[in-house]
Design a protein around this motif. Sequence first.
Motif, short mmCIF file in Angstrom:
data_model
loop_
_atom_site.label_atom_id
_atom_site.label_comp_id
_atom_site.label_asym_id
_atom_site.label_seq_id
_atom_site.Cartn_x
_atom_site.Cartn_y
_atom_site.Cartn_z
N UNK A 1 0.84 -1.18 0.00
CA UNK A 1 0.00 0.00 0.00
C UNK A 1 0.88 1.24 0.00
N UNK A 2 0.59 2.17 -0.87
CA UNK A 2 1.35 3.40 -0.91
C UNK A 2 1.03 4.28 0.30
N UNK A 3 -0.24 4.38 0.64
CA UNK A 3 -0.63 5.30 1.71
C UNK A 3 -1.36 4.60 2.85
N UNK A 4 -1.26 3.31 2.93
CA UNK A 4 -1.87 2.60 4.04
C UNK A 4 -3.26 2.07 3.78
N UNK A 5 -3.82 2.36 2.57
CA UNK A 5 -5.15 1.86 2.29
C UNK A 5 -5.36 1.66 0.79
N UNK A 6 -6.41 0.94 0.47
CA UNK A 6 -6.81 0.70 -0.90
C UNK A 6 -8.34 0.71 -0.90
N UNK A 7 -8.95 1.38 -1.88
CA UNK A 7 -10.40 1.46 -1.95
C UNK A 7 -10.88 0.71 -3.18
N UNK A 8 -11.81 -0.19 -3.00
CA UNK A 8 -12.46 -0.86 -4.10
C UNK A 8 -13.88 -0.30 -4.18
N UNK A 9 -14.05 0.81 -4.92
CA UNK A 9 -15.30 1.57 -4.91
C UNK A 9 -16.52 0.74 -5.31
N UNK A 10 -16.42 -0.06 -6.34
CA UNK A 10 -17.58 -0.80 -6.82
C UNK A 10 -18.14 -1.74 -5.76
N UNK A 11 -17.27 -2.26 -4.92
CA UNK A 11 -17.70 -3.20 -3.88
C UNK A 11 -17.80 -2.55 -2.51
N UNK A 12 -17.47 -1.26 -2.43
CA UNK A 12 -17.50 -0.52 -1.18
C UNK A 12 -16.67 -1.22 -0.10
N UNK A 13 -15.45 -1.56 -0.50
CA UNK A 13 -14.51 -2.23 0.41
C UNK A 13 -13.31 -1.33 0.61
N UNK A 14 -12.92 -1.16 1.85
CA UNK A 14 -11.71 -0.42 2.19
C UNK A 14 -10.75 -1.41 2.81
N UNK A 15 -9.55 -1.49 2.25
CA UNK A 15 -8.53 -2.40 2.77
C UNK A 15 -7.42 -1.54 3.37
#
Length: 90
Positions: A29-43
Amino acid sequence: MKYNQTTLQKLERILSESGYVYRYERGTFQSGYCILEQKRVVVLNKFLNAEGRINTLLELIPQLQISIDMLTQESQKLYDEVLKASLATE
């Protein structure tokens, strides 16, 4: 804002009440998170400590599409604080 487990849980509750699923996983992760908008998932990066997780969520939450109507009163208040803090740092 205090950097403790309770604050982290309140920020996570904003995500949950908004229909987002948040997960702590490892990855590059570049900034500590990843967003999967279509599935509304925050990793979020699972190797972050509580303070790092809180800072990441404070950076992330203003970027998400959150309907304030879906939040409880307590979460609405915290969400407003997060948005104001985000605007102050810009």
